[in-house]
Write an enzyme that holds these catalytic residues in place. Structure first.
Site, PDB file in Angstrom:
ATOM      1  N   CYS A  82      -3.471   5.288   8.020  1.00 20.58           N
ATOM      2  CA  CYS A  82      -3.929   5.137   9.395  1.00 20.58           C
ATOM      3  C   CYS A  82      -2.867   5.607  10.384  1.00 20.58           C
ATOM      4  CB  CYS A  82      -4.308   3.696   9.686  1.00 20.58           C
ATOM      5  SG  CYS A  82      -3.222   2.519   8.939  1.00 20.58           S
ATOM      6  N   ASN A 102       0.814  -1.218   0.000  1.00 23.19           N
ATOM      7  CA  ASN A 102       0.000   0.000   0.000  1.00 23.19           C
ATOM      8  C   ASN A 102       0.848   1.269   0.000  1.00 23.19           C
ATOM      9  OD1 ASN A 102       0.270  -1.496   2.583  1.00 23.19           O
ATOM     10  ND2 ASN A 102      -0.307   0.480   3.460  1.00 23.19           N
ATOM     11  N   GLN A 112      -4.808  -3.892  -2.154  1.00 22.30           N
ATOM     12  CA  GLN A 112      -4.450  -2.852  -3.128  1.00 22.30           C
ATOM     13  C   GLN A 112      -4.510  -3.344  -4.577  1.00 22.30           C
ATOM     14  OE1 GLN A 112      -4.129   0.321  -2.558  1.00 22.30           O
ATOM     15  NE2 GLN A 112      -4.021   0.318  -0.336  1.00 22.30           N
ATOM     16  N   SER A 135     -10.971  -5.379  -0.082  1.00 29.88           N
ATOM     17  CA  SER A 135     -11.736  -4.351   0.622  1.00 29.88           C
ATOM     18  C   SER A 135     -12.440  -3.432  -0.377  1.00 29.88           C
ATOM     19  CB  SER A 135     -10.777  -3.536   1.498  1.00 29.88           C
ATOM     20  OG  SER A 135     -11.471  -2.500   2.145  1.00 29.88           O
TER      21      SER A 135
END
Ligand code: PLP
Length: 388
Positions: free
Chosen positions: A331, A157, A185, A205
């Site tokens: 994050c 990522n 990704q 995701s």
């Protein structure tokens, strides 16, 4: 007002209008519980089933192999902890993974080791960020009987570095070891043919390919048994308890259909734009270098080190100028710690501190790239001046 340019697609992508309207409609008219036997429940169940088929068609898998979860983090935790749990009491106590993984896997591994719930074998990698296949092979030759699961990511990522997933999977297969791949990704942006992939468990995701946040999948091969993390309901064929997130699942289904079309058209193959951004910034920002630049990379990702500058300062200045990017994983931005992934690749701390990730999406235009180059180069010049 200055138009904003989002170069942070690896953090998330804009939900498509069709996703938003399908979710709104589901909340308004299909709010039943899919487990209920009445018409409301059946309507919700039908929508979940349709979405499952759309996801299966995107990934070339069977609908029964799709487990809906709350996203990439949960899917990765479910795979790793679920497989270790299945092998509880046996000699298979090793989780083999790398320090390049997203925190969803890396911190899960660190926690398991700290609590002595698993032994973690950290597979080495080279300075470009590619795992060492020979080291993996040697580990498997030596300790296959003790390994519960190998977990390695498809594409990083932060740097976009792509792993040789098929070779890793073949290696695990030869040694009879379960392989989980964090494909967050990659999935939904590039072709993924589960039917031909030597992978047992795969994490994806929705919000990385224009779906909603808080919904993802774990693709599961029937032989790769795992214990559920969440118990308390028979949902997802006993693999993930809890009333389904019906609007999220519906949104994911719509995003999956759009993703199949966009993969077909090669919309995420934005290497030419990324390369133009990269070359221009290297030419205009003295001392800049590319992290992971000599490895195979995702076509949309550029991780660039501006030594001597603070990435946080750069991000704030860029944000004021309407260019959105990240430092390290999204994050962990807000913290001043440099990315553990970059440090682990041997990037010197000073360069890691000044590293910024630009990630394009299938919606990024040529004009946006041109404009971004100007704004980034100007921000770089201004910060460099303030350092002297
Ligand atoms: N794995 C990778 C490689 C990611 O990039 C991300 C999110 O950035 C995740 C896992 C976590 O996914 P989610 O945000 O859906 O929990």
């Amino acid at each position: 007002m200055t138009a904003t340019i989002d170069l942070d697609a690896n953090a998330t992508t804009r939900p498509l209008p069709a996703v938003v309207s399908a979710m709104r409609e589901t909340l308004e008219v299909a709010w039943g519980n899919p487990s209920s036997v009445h018409r409301h429940g059946m309507d919700a169940r039908h929508r979940v089933d349709l979405a499952r088929h759309s996801v299966a068609s995107l990934f070339h898998c069977r609908p029964g192999e799709v487990v809906f979860t709350s996203g990439g983090t949960e899917s990765a935790n479910l795979a790793i902890r679920g497989v270790l749990d299945r092998f509880r009491g046996s000699q298979r106590r090793i989780l083999a993974t790398s320090r390049l993984e997203h925190a969803a896997v890396r911190e899960c591994a660190e926690r398991l080791a700290r609590r002595e719930e698993a032994e973690v074998a950290w597979i080495p990698h080279d300075e470009t960020g590619v795992v060492d296949l020979q080291a993996l092979e040697a580990l498997l030759d030596e300790r296959a009987e003790e390994i519960a699961i190998v977990s390695l990511m498809w594409a990083n990522n932060e740097t976009g570095v792509v792993s040789p997933i098929a070779e890793i999977g073949e290696c695990c297969r030869r040694h009879g070891v379960v392989f989980h791949c964090d494909a967050v990704q990659w999935a939904g942006r590039h072709r993924l043919d589960w039917s031909a992939l030597p992978v047992d468990l795969l994490t994806a995701s929705a919000h990385k390919f224009h779906g909603p946040k808080g919904i993802g999948v774990l693709l599961t091969r029937s032989g790769a048994g795992f214990e559920p993390l969440l118990v308390g309901g028979p949902q997802e064929r006993q693999r993930r308890g809890g009333t389904e997130n019906v609007p999220g699942i519906v949104g994911l289904g719509v995003a999956a259909e759009a993703a199949a079309r966009s993969i077909e058209s090669g919309a995420w193959n934005v290497a030419a734009r990324r390369d133009r951004l990269e070359q221009s910034l290297l030419a205009r920002c003295a001392g800049a270098s590319i992290n992971g630049g000599s490895a195979p990379r995702l076509p949309n990702t550029l991780n660039i080190a501006f030594p001597g500058l603070e990435a946080e300062a750069m991000l704030v200045l860029l944000s004021e100028r309407g260019v959105y990017a990240s430092a390290g994983a999204a994050c962990s931005s807000g913290s001043l710690d440099p990315s553990p992934v970059l440090l682990s690749m041997g990037v010197p701390p000073e360069a890691a501190h000044g590293s910024v990730r630009f990630s394009l999406s299938d919606e990024t235009t040529d004009a946006e790239v041109d404009e971004a180059i100007e704004r980034i180069a100007e921000a770089h010049a201004r910060l460099s001046r303030s350092m002297v």
